[in-house]
Motif scaffolding. Structure first.
Motif, PDB file in Angstrom:
ATOM      1  N   TYR A  99       0.832  -1.203   0.000  1.00 61.98           N
ATOM      2  CA  TYR A  99       0.000   0.000   0.000  1.00 61.98           C
ATOM      3  C   TYR A  99       0.869   1.257   0.000  1.00 61.98           C
ATOM      4  N   ARG A 100       1.834   1.304   0.889  1.00 59.76           N
ATOM      5  CA  ARG A 100       2.690   2.492   0.998  1.00 59.76           C
ATOM      6  C   ARG A 100       3.612   2.636  -0.217  1.00 59.76           C
ATOM      7  N   THR A 101       4.030   1.540  -0.787  1.00 62.74           N
ATOM      8  CA  THR A 101       4.832   1.594  -2.009  1.00 62.74           C
ATOM      9  C   THR A 101       4.024   2.211  -3.141  1.00 62.74           C
ATOM     10  N   CYS A 102       2.783   1.799  -3.256  1.00 66.07           N
ATOM     11  CA  CYS A 102       1.910   2.355  -4.300  1.00 66.07           C
ATOM     12  C   CYS A 102       1.702   3.853  -4.097  1.00 66.07           C
ATOM     13  N   LEU A 103       1.411   4.250  -2.878  1.00 62.80           N
ATOM     14  CA  LEU A 103       1.200   5.676  -2.615  1.00 62.80           C
ATOM     15  C   LEU A 103       2.460   6.472  -2.936  1.00 62.80           C
ATOM     16  N   SER A 104       3.604   5.925  -2.585  1.00 64.78           N
ATOM     17  CA  SER A 104       4.873   6.590  -2.861  1.00 64.78           C
ATOM     18  C   SER A 104       5.108   6.727  -4.363  1.00 64.78           C
ATOM     19  N   LYS A 105       4.842   5.659  -5.104  1.00 64.92           N
ATOM     20  CA  LYS A 105       5.022   5.698  -6.556  1.00 64.92           C
ATOM     21  C   LYS A 105       4.064   6.698  -7.197  1.00 64.92           C
ATOM     22  N   LEU A 106       2.834   6.734  -6.722  1.00 64.02           N
ATOM     23  CA  LEU A 106       1.869   7.693  -7.254  1.00 64.02           C
ATOM     24  C   LEU A 106       2.325   9.128  -7.000  1.00 64.02           C
ATOM     25  N   GLN A 107       2.822   9.351  -5.813  1.00 68.12           N
ATOM     26  CA  GLN A 107       3.266  10.692  -5.460  1.00 68.12           C
ATOM     27  C   GLN A 107       4.461  11.113  -6.318  1.00 68.12           C
ATOM     28  N   LYS A 108       5.370  10.200  -6.562  1.00 62.13           N
ATOM     29  CA  LYS A 108       6.548  10.511  -7.379  1.00 62.13           C
ATOM     30  C   LYS A 108       6.183  10.705  -8.847  1.00 62.13           C
ATOM     31  N   GLN A 109       5.310   9.843  -9.351  1.00 54.08           N
ATOM     32  CA  GLN A 109       4.988   9.863 -10.776  1.00 54.08           C
ATOM     33  C   GLN A 109       3.841  10.801 -11.104  1.00 54.08           C
ATOM     34  N   ARG A 110       2.992  11.049 -10.136  1.00 53.86           N
ATOM     35  CA  ARG A 110       1.796  11.878 -10.341  1.00 53.86           C
ATOM     36  C   ARG A 110       1.031  11.419 -11.574  1.00 53.86           C
ATOM     37  N   ILE A 111       0.807  10.113 -11.617  1.00 52.49           N
ATOM     38  CA  ILE A 111       0.112   9.555 -12.774  1.00 52.49           C
ATOM     39  C   ILE A 111      -1.392   9.731 -12.611  1.00 52.49           C
ATOM     40  N   PRO A 112      -2.103   9.985 -13.704  1.00 49.29           N
ATOM     41  CA  PRO A 112      -3.562  10.108 -13.630  1.00 49.29           C
ATOM     42  C   PRO A 112      -4.213   8.742 -13.460  1.00 49.29           C
ATOM     43  N   ALA A 113      -5.425   8.738 -12.986  1.00 48.87           N
ATOM     44  CA  ALA A 113      -6.165   7.488 -12.814  1.00 48.87           C
ATOM     45  C   ALA A 113      -6.711   7.036 -14.157  1.00 48.87           C
ATOM     46  N   TYR A 114      -6.502   5.780 -14.483  1.00 45.41           N
ATOM     47  CA  TYR A 114      -7.008   5.177 -15.714  1.00 45.41           C
ATOM     48  C   TYR A 114      -7.910   4.013 -15.347  1.00 45.41           C
ATOM     49  N   PRO A 115      -8.797   3.637 -16.227  1.00 50.65           N
ATOM     50  CA  PRO A 115      -9.636   2.473 -15.945  1.00 50.65           C
ATOM     51  C   PRO A 115      -8.775   1.221 -15.795  1.00 50.65           C
ATOM     52  N   MET A 116      -9.234   0.320 -14.943  1.00 48.72           N
ATOM     53  CA  MET A 116      -8.507  -0.925 -14.717  1.00 48.72           C
ATOM     54  C   MET A 116      -8.639  -1.846 -15.909  1.00 48.72           C
ATOM     55  N   GLU A 117      -7.617  -2.666 -16.099  1.00 50.51           N
ATOM     56  CA  GLU A 117      -7.675  -3.704 -17.113  1.00 50.51           C
ATOM     57  C   GLU A 117      -7.377  -5.021 -16.416  1.00 50.51           C
ATOM     58  N   GLU A 118      -8.340  -5.904 -16.432  1.00 43.97           N
ATOM     59  CA  GLU A 118      -8.138  -7.198 -15.794  1.00 43.97           C
ATOM     60  C   GLU A 118      -8.575  -8.287 -16.749  1.00 43.97           C
ATOM     61  N   GLY A 119      -7.913  -9.421 -16.655  1.00 41.44           N
ATOM     62  CA  GLY A 119      -8.262 -10.548 -17.502  1.00 41.44           C
ATOM     63  C   GLY A 119      -9.472 -11.283 -16.967  1.00 41.44           C
ATOM     64  N   ILE A 120      -9.984 -12.171 -17.775  1.00 40.41           N
ATOM     65  CA  ILE A 120     -11.136 -12.975 -17.387  1.00 40.41           C
ATOM     66  C   ILE A 120     -10.633 -14.156 -16.583  1.00 40.41           C
ATOM     67  N   ASP A 121     -11.350 -14.485 -15.507  1.00 41.27           N
ATOM     68  CA  ASP A 121     -10.965 -15.600 -14.643  1.00 41.27           C
ATOM     69  C   ASP A 121     -11.137 -16.918 -15.373  1.00 41.27           C
ATOM     70  N   ASP A 122     -10.306 -17.893 -14.992  1.00 40.81           N
ATOM     71  CA  ASP A 122     -10.466 -19.245 -15.524  1.00 40.81           C
ATOM     72  C   ASP A 122     -11.763 -19.816 -14.983  1.00 40.81           C
ATOM     73  N   THR A 123     -12.396 -20.676 -15.750  1.00 47.08           N
ATOM     74  CA  THR A 123     -13.669 -21.231 -15.322  1.00 47.08           C
ATOM     75  C   THR A 123     -13.612 -22.747 -15.307  1.00 47.08           C
ATOM     76  N   ASP A 124     -14.579 -23.325 -14.634  1.00 47.72           N
ATOM     77  CA  ASP A 124     -14.697 -24.772 -14.487  1.00 47.72           C
ATOM     78  C   ASP A 124     -15.619 -25.299 -15.581  1.00 47.72           C
ATOM     79  N   ASP A 125     -15.215 -26.374 -16.261  1.00 46.33           N
ATOM     80  CA  ASP A 125     -16.004 -26.935 -17.359  1.00 46.33           C
ATOM     81  C   ASP A 125     -17.310 -27.569 -16.893  1.00 46.33           C
ATOM     82  N   THR A 126     -17.455 -27.863 -15.594  1.00 48.46           N
ATOM     83  CA  THR A 126     -18.662 -28.521 -15.108  1.00 48.46           C
ATOM     84  C   THR A 126     -19.813 -27.537 -14.899  1.00 48.46           C
ATOM     85  N   VAL A 127     -19.555 -26.253 -14.954  1.00 47.19           N
ATOM     86  CA  VAL A 127     -20.591 -25.246 -14.769  1.00 47.19           C
ATOM     87  C   VAL A 127     -21.219 -24.940 -16.131  1.00 47.19           C
TER      88      VAL A 127
END
Length: 180
Positions: A79-107
């Motif tokens: 958490y503190r590493t992230c806050l420190s990096k944000l403060q140093k870089q002053r990067i703007p907030a962008y939408p998250m990009e996440e992959g799709i979770d693996d799924t079970d074939d029985t569902v």
């Protein structure tokens, strides 16, 4: 009382067995990345911050006294590493990009699609929250941390966390209504 498996690996690392640290990384890397992503908002930045946090934790492992859970201590560093990096870089907030979770074939495929759709909306709604609110929601509901542990991780007071969680839930509900 026997030490936990986790404590055995911590002790090994403290005694110089650096390869034992792999166990701790494997166990906590997913949640560390999730916390970093909620703050950094970009996958590459989150990966860098999480990795840097693990390196810092390794370097400071000798200072871990076991007064809190190892995960709480580690997530505080992330958490503190992230806050420190944000403060140093002053990067703007962008939408998250996440992959799709693996799924079970029985569902059944329709159930999988509904679950993926719900997860997408929830991720999107959490991504629209201010960074700290997204972190608090993630820690409390997804990682099931207590209010006390969250206070240790974030440095916020327990009462402040309760207020922020209350407001974040309201905002999350509004975001989900908007998205749906």
């Amino acid at each position: 009382m026997q030490p936990s498996e986790e404590q055995v690996y911590i002790d090994k690392v403290k005694k110089g067995d650096s390869a034992a640290y792999r166990y701790l990384v494997d166990k906590y890397q997913d949640m560390a990345y999730t916390i970093a992503l909620r703050i950094m908002r970009q996958a590459e930045d989150a990966e860098d911050a999480a990795q840097e946090g693990f390196v810092k934790a390794y370097q400071q492992l000798h200072s871990f006294e076991g007064k809190s859970k190892f995960s709480t201590w580690l997530y505080t560093i992330i958490y503190r590493t992230c806050l420190s990096k944000l403060q140093k870089q002053r990067i703007p907030a962008y939408p998250m990009e996440e992959g799709i979770d693996d799924t079970d074939d029985t569902v059944p495929p329709l159930d999988i699609l509904e679950t993926m759709e719900k997860q997408t909306y929830i991720r999107e709604a959490i991504g629209r929250l201010p960074s700290i609110d997204g972190v608090l929601i993630t820690l409390y509901y997804l990682n099931e941390n207590s209010i006390r542990e969250m206070a240790e991780i974030t440095g916020l007071s327990e009462s402040n966390i309760k207020v922020k969680l209350f407001r974040a839930r309201k905002t999350l509900e509004q975001q989900l209504r908007f998205l749906l």
